[in-house]
Write a protein that holds these residues in place. Structure first.
Motif, PDB file in Angstrom:
ATOM      1  N   GLY A 119      -6.900 -12.866  -4.588  1.00 28.74           N
ATOM      2  CA  GLY A 119      -7.263 -13.868  -5.581  1.00 28.74           C
ATOM      3  C   GLY A 119      -8.365 -14.791  -5.109  1.00 28.74           C
ATOM      4  O   GLY A 119      -9.160 -15.277  -5.914  1.00 28.74           O
ATOM      5  N   GLU A 120      -8.414 -15.032  -3.803  1.00 29.85           N
ATOM      6  CA  GLU A 120      -9.463 -15.864  -3.209  1.00 29.85           C
ATOM      7  C   GLU A 120     -10.755 -15.092  -2.960  1.00 29.85           C
ATOM      8  O   GLU A 120     -11.749 -15.672  -2.546  1.00 29.85           O
ATOM      9  CB  GLU A 120      -8.971 -16.443  -1.877  1.00 29.85           C
ATOM     10  N   GLY A 121     -10.732 -13.781  -3.174  1.00 28.85           N
ATOM     11  CA  GLY A 121     -11.925 -12.960  -2.981  1.00 28.85           C
ATOM     12  C   GLY A 121     -12.058 -12.360  -1.600  1.00 28.85           C
ATOM     13  O   GLY A 121     -13.131 -11.844  -1.249  1.00 28.85           O
ATOM     14  N   HIS A 122     -10.991 -12.382  -0.799  1.00 24.82           N
ATOM     15  CA  HIS A 122     -11.057 -11.820   0.543  1.00 24.82           C
ATOM     16  C   HIS A 122     -10.810 -10.320   0.505  1.00 24.82           C
ATOM     17  O   HIS A 122      -9.927  -9.831  -0.207  1.00 24.82           O
ATOM     18  CB  HIS A 122     -10.029 -12.482   1.462  1.00 24.82           C
ATOM     19  N   ALA A 123     -11.572  -9.602   1.316  1.00 22.59           N
ATOM     20  CA  ALA A 123     -11.406  -8.155   1.433  1.00 22.59           C
ATOM     21  C   ALA A 123     -10.276  -7.830   2.405  1.00 22.59           C
ATOM     22  O   ALA A 123      -9.921  -8.634   3.264  1.00 22.59           O
ATOM     23  CB  ALA A 123     -12.703  -7.517   1.925  1.00 22.59           C
ATOM     24  N   VAL A 124      -9.717  -6.637   2.260  1.00 21.49           N
ATOM     25  CA  VAL A 124      -8.739  -6.137   3.226  1.00 21.49           C
ATOM     26  C   VAL A 124      -9.503  -5.509   4.378  1.00 21.49           C
ATOM     27  O   VAL A 124     -10.175  -4.489   4.208  1.00 21.49           O
ATOM     28  CB  VAL A 124      -7.795  -5.111   2.572  1.00 21.49           C
ATOM     29  N   LEU A 125      -9.421  -6.123   5.553  1.00 20.01           N
ATOM     30  CA  LEU A 125     -10.175  -5.667   6.724  1.00 20.01           C
ATOM     31  C   LEU A 125      -9.229  -5.329   7.866  1.00 20.01           C
ATOM     32  O   LEU A 125      -8.172  -5.949   8.018  1.00 20.01           O
ATOM     33  CB  LEU A 125     -11.141  -6.764   7.196  1.00 20.01           C
ATOM     34  N   PRO A 126      -9.611  -4.383   8.709  1.00 20.68           N
ATOM     35  CA  PRO A 126      -8.788  -4.080   9.876  1.00 20.68           C
ATOM     36  C   PRO A 126      -8.928  -5.167  10.946  1.00 20.68           C
ATOM     37  O   PRO A 126     -10.018  -5.671  11.198  1.00 20.68           O
ATOM     38  CB  PRO A 126      -9.356  -2.742  10.373  1.00 20.68           C
ATOM     39  N   ILE A 127      -7.807  -5.541  11.554  1.00 21.82           N
ATOM     40  CA  ILE A 127      -7.800  -6.443  12.701  1.00 21.82           C
ATOM     41  C   ILE A 127      -6.940  -5.790  13.785  1.00 21.82           C
ATOM     42  O   ILE A 127      -6.461  -4.677  13.620  1.00 21.82           O
ATOM     43  CB  ILE A 127      -7.275  -7.843  12.336  1.00 21.82           C
ATOM     44  N   PHE A 128      -6.777  -6.475  14.901  1.00 27.08           N
ATOM     45  CA  PHE A 128      -5.973  -5.967  16.025  1.00 27.08           C
ATOM     46  C   PHE A 128      -6.515  -4.647  16.568  1.00 27.08           C
ATOM     47  O   PHE A 128      -5.774  -3.870  17.169  1.00 27.08           O
ATOM     48  CB  PHE A 128      -4.510  -5.766  15.624  1.00 27.08           C
ATOM     49  N   GLY A 129      -7.808  -4.371  16.348  1.00 27.19           N
ATOM     50  CA  GLY A 129      -8.382  -3.124  16.836  1.00 27.19           C
ATOM     51  C   GLY A 129      -8.136  -1.920  15.953  1.00 27.19           C
ATOM     52  O   GLY A 129      -8.470  -0.795  16.333  1.00 27.19           O
ATOM     53  N   LEU A 130      -7.556  -2.127  14.767  1.00 23.31           N
ATOM     54  CA  LEU A 130      -7.345  -1.025  13.836  1.00 23.31           C
ATOM     55  C   LEU A 130      -8.668  -0.554  13.244  1.00 23.31           C
ATOM     56  O   LEU A 130      -9.676  -1.265  13.284  1.00 23.31           O
ATOM     57  CB  LEU A 130      -6.401  -1.468  12.715  1.00 23.31           C
ATOM     58  N   ALA A 131      -8.659   0.633  12.667  1.00 23.81           N
ATOM     59  CA  ALA A 131      -9.814   1.189  11.968  1.00 23.81           C
ATOM     60  C   ALA A 131      -9.597   1.060  10.461  1.00 23.81           C
ATOM     61  O   ALA A 131      -8.463   0.938   9.998  1.00 23.81           O
ATOM     62  CB  ALA A 131     -10.009   2.651  12.347  1.00 23.81           C
ATOM     63  N   PRO A 132     -10.692   1.086   9.669  1.00 25.27           N
ATOM     64  CA  PRO A 132     -10.534   0.993   8.210  1.00 25.27           C
ATOM     65  C   PRO A 132      -9.554   2.013   7.643  1.00 25.27           C
ATOM     66  O   PRO A 132      -8.795   1.713   6.712  1.00 25.27           O
ATOM     67  CB  PRO A 132     -11.952   1.218   7.691  1.00 25.27           C
ATOM     68  N   ALA A 133      -9.538   3.213   8.193  1.00 26.62           N
ATOM     69  CA  ALA A 133      -8.640   4.249   7.676  1.00 26.62           C
ATOM     70  C   ALA A 133      -7.177   3.879   7.843  1.00 26.62           C
ATOM     71  O   ALA A 133      -6.312   4.335   7.079  1.00 26.62           O
ATOM     72  CB  ALA A 133      -8.927   5.578   8.381  1.00 26.62           C
ATOM     73  N   ARG A 167      -4.195   2.674   2.628  1.00 26.81           N
ATOM     74  CA  ARG A 167      -3.151   2.647   1.598  1.00 26.81           C
ATOM     75  C   ARG A 167      -2.746   1.205   1.338  1.00 26.81           C
ATOM     76  O   ARG A 167      -2.140   0.549   2.199  1.00 26.81           O
ATOM     77  CB  ARG A 167      -1.937   3.455   2.054  1.00 26.81           C
ATOM     78  N   PRO A 168      -3.041   0.668   0.157  1.00 32.23           N
ATOM     79  CA  PRO A 168      -2.735  -0.739  -0.124  1.00 32.23           C
ATOM     80  C   PRO A 168      -1.259  -1.089   0.019  1.00 32.23           C
ATOM     81  O   PRO A 168      -0.919  -2.212   0.395  1.00 32.23           O
ATOM     82  CB  PRO A 168      -3.208  -0.908  -1.579  1.00 32.23           C
ATOM     83  N   ASP A 169      -0.375  -0.127  -0.253  1.00 33.23           N
ATOM     84  CA  ASP A 169       1.053  -0.426  -0.229  1.00 33.23           C
ATOM     85  C   ASP A 169       1.625  -0.504   1.184  1.00 33.23           C
ATOM     86  O   ASP A 169       2.775  -0.939   1.366  1.00 33.23           O
ATOM     87  CB  ASP A 169       1.824   0.616  -1.044  1.00 33.23           C
ATOM     88  N   THR A 170       0.857  -0.095   2.198  1.00 31.04           N
ATOM     89  CA  THR A 170       1.375  -0.118   3.571  1.00 31.04           C
ATOM     90  C   THR A 170       0.573  -1.036   4.491  1.00 31.04           C
ATOM     91  O   THR A 170       0.813  -1.046   5.692  1.00 31.04           O
ATOM     92  CB  THR A 170       1.394   1.300   4.168  1.00 31.04           C
ATOM     93  N   VAL A 171      -0.382  -1.791   3.948  1.00 26.55           N
ATOM     94  CA  VAL A 171      -1.230  -2.639   4.787  1.00 26.55           C
ATOM     95  C   VAL A 171      -0.399  -3.611   5.624  1.00 26.55           C
ATOM     96  O   VAL A 171      -0.568  -3.724   6.845  1.00 26.55           O
ATOM     97  CB  VAL A 171      -2.257  -3.413   3.924  1.00 26.55           C
ATOM     98  N   VAL A 172       0.513  -4.325   4.979  1.00 21.84           N
ATOM     99  CA  VAL A 172       1.264  -5.355   5.691  1.00 21.84           C
ATOM    100  C   VAL A 172       2.173  -4.732   6.745  1.00 21.84           C
ATOM    101  O   VAL A 172       2.263  -5.234   7.875  1.00 21.84           O
ATOM    102  CB  VAL A 172       2.080  -6.207   4.700  1.00 21.84           C
TER     103      VAL A 172
END
Length: 344
Positions: A238-252, A256-261
């Motif tokens: 809602g704030e306009g932030h993209a879903v980005l990898p952190i902790f050394g993860l890769a975009p892949a 899957r939006p349902d498993t990001v968290v």
């Protein structure tokens, strides 16, 4: 920095600031601590800062200033790493701004969305945003226990402007003495992703008064933690932030939006959490201090209301957090039942 070794200030020499500062001194860099706990400053001056790591203990003698001594400093700092609590970011940036070199940088190495607040004080051209994943505890004056040594610590660093920053790579090289560093194009979204992770674990585990692993294993808590993170993710959209990898993860890894968290949660626990690790929120509560809950889950609740996004899990976490900070509740395992009932 004009071709010489940069003068570095670490503002906040607590669990993370102390450990990072010792890493930088160990690499031969010029570091000064600026700290608000008088007994901590006195102990560092007298005995040095002791940092206990899982495999060794290091003691470094590092110049340390009380806050009241900042006005006596004459030489400007080229780099200020700010590691005070998120709710202290505004006044802390103003404290050091007169001592920040014209071409210097102030980096808020903090939880929460503090980068733009810092930029309002020192200017966007002297600000970099940072995400931190380091675990430690300030045990006593002059004594830090760091759970994640440099090879298990992680930072993301990025400019606030669209055109990058000429000093970004140099700042990353300095931070690499304290952990691995990812340089990112959208630091605000990266910081929001860390806020999503924090919303899953910091208040939820602290409310139970337990180490992070024990809290995760408490019946019903993993589901609540994931729900809180999912709500934060939706508010971030809602704030306009993209879903980005952190902790050394890769975009892949986050495709899957349902498993990001859940991916963030599992990566955090697998890579950065020891059996004895407790959160900074619990450290604060045990010392009778205010935590950063309002800047984390509370921030999600307030923005969720603005965007019309329900946040029942975060509402429940904040209800218990506020009860603990008022003194009506205390951190204990039976708060799990209270949290689950409030979240519905």
């Amino acid at each position: 920095m004009r071709g010489r070794e940069p003068r570095i200030a670490v503002l906040g020499a607590g669990a993370n600031g102390g450990g990072i500062g010792v890493d930088l001194v160990g690499a031969g860099l010029d570091v000064t601590f600026v700290e608000q706990w008088p007994e901590h400053v006195d102990a560092i001056r007298r005995d040095g800062l002791r940092v206990e790591l899982p495999d060794r203990t290091t003691v470094e003698r590092i110049p340390a200033l009380h806050l009241c001594e900042v006005a006596e400093r004459r030489d400007a700092f080229d780099l200020v790493l700010m590691l005070v609590k998120a709710y202290d970011a505004g006044w802390a940036a103003r404290l050091l701004e007169p001592l920040l070199a014209e071409d210097g940088l102030l980096i808020a190495v903090q939880n929460g969305m503090t980068a733009d607040l810092v930029a309002e004080v020192v200017g966007e051209d002297r600000t970099l945003g940072c995400v931190i994943e380091v675990s430690g505890e300030l045990v006593a004056p002059g004594f830090v226990r760091r759970h994640t040594p440099a090879d298990r610590s992680w930072f993301a660093l990025g400019a606030l402007g669209d055109d990058g920053h000429p000093a970004l790579d140099g700042a990353a090289e300095i931070l690499e003495h304290a952990g691995s560093v990812s340089v990112v194009d959208d630091i605000r979204s990266a910081k929001w992703m860390k806020l999503v992770s924090n919303c899953t674990t910091l208040v939820s585990t602290a409310a139970l008064g337990l180490p992070m692993i024990a809290a995760l294993e408490t019946p019903g808590m993993r589901d609540l933690m994931v729900r809180a993170g999912q709500e934060a993710l939706e508010v971030g959209r809602g704030e306009g932030h993209a879903v980005l990898p952190i902790f050394g993860l890769a975009p892949a890894d986050l495709a899957r939006p349902d498993t990001v968290v859940e991916t963030l949660l599992d990566t955090l626990y697998r890579g950065f959490v020891l059996p004895t690790t407790t959160t900074t929120v619990l450290h604060d509560w045990r010392r009778g201090r205010r935590s950063e809950a309002e800047q984390l889950n509370g921030h999600v609740v307030r923005l969720g209301a603005r965007h019309g996004i329900p946040t029942p899990a975060n509402d429940a976490l904040m209800a218990v957090a506020r009860g603990i900070e008022r003194g009506d509740l205390r951190p204990e395992p039976r708060n799990a039942e209270r949290l689950l009932a409030l979240a519905g």
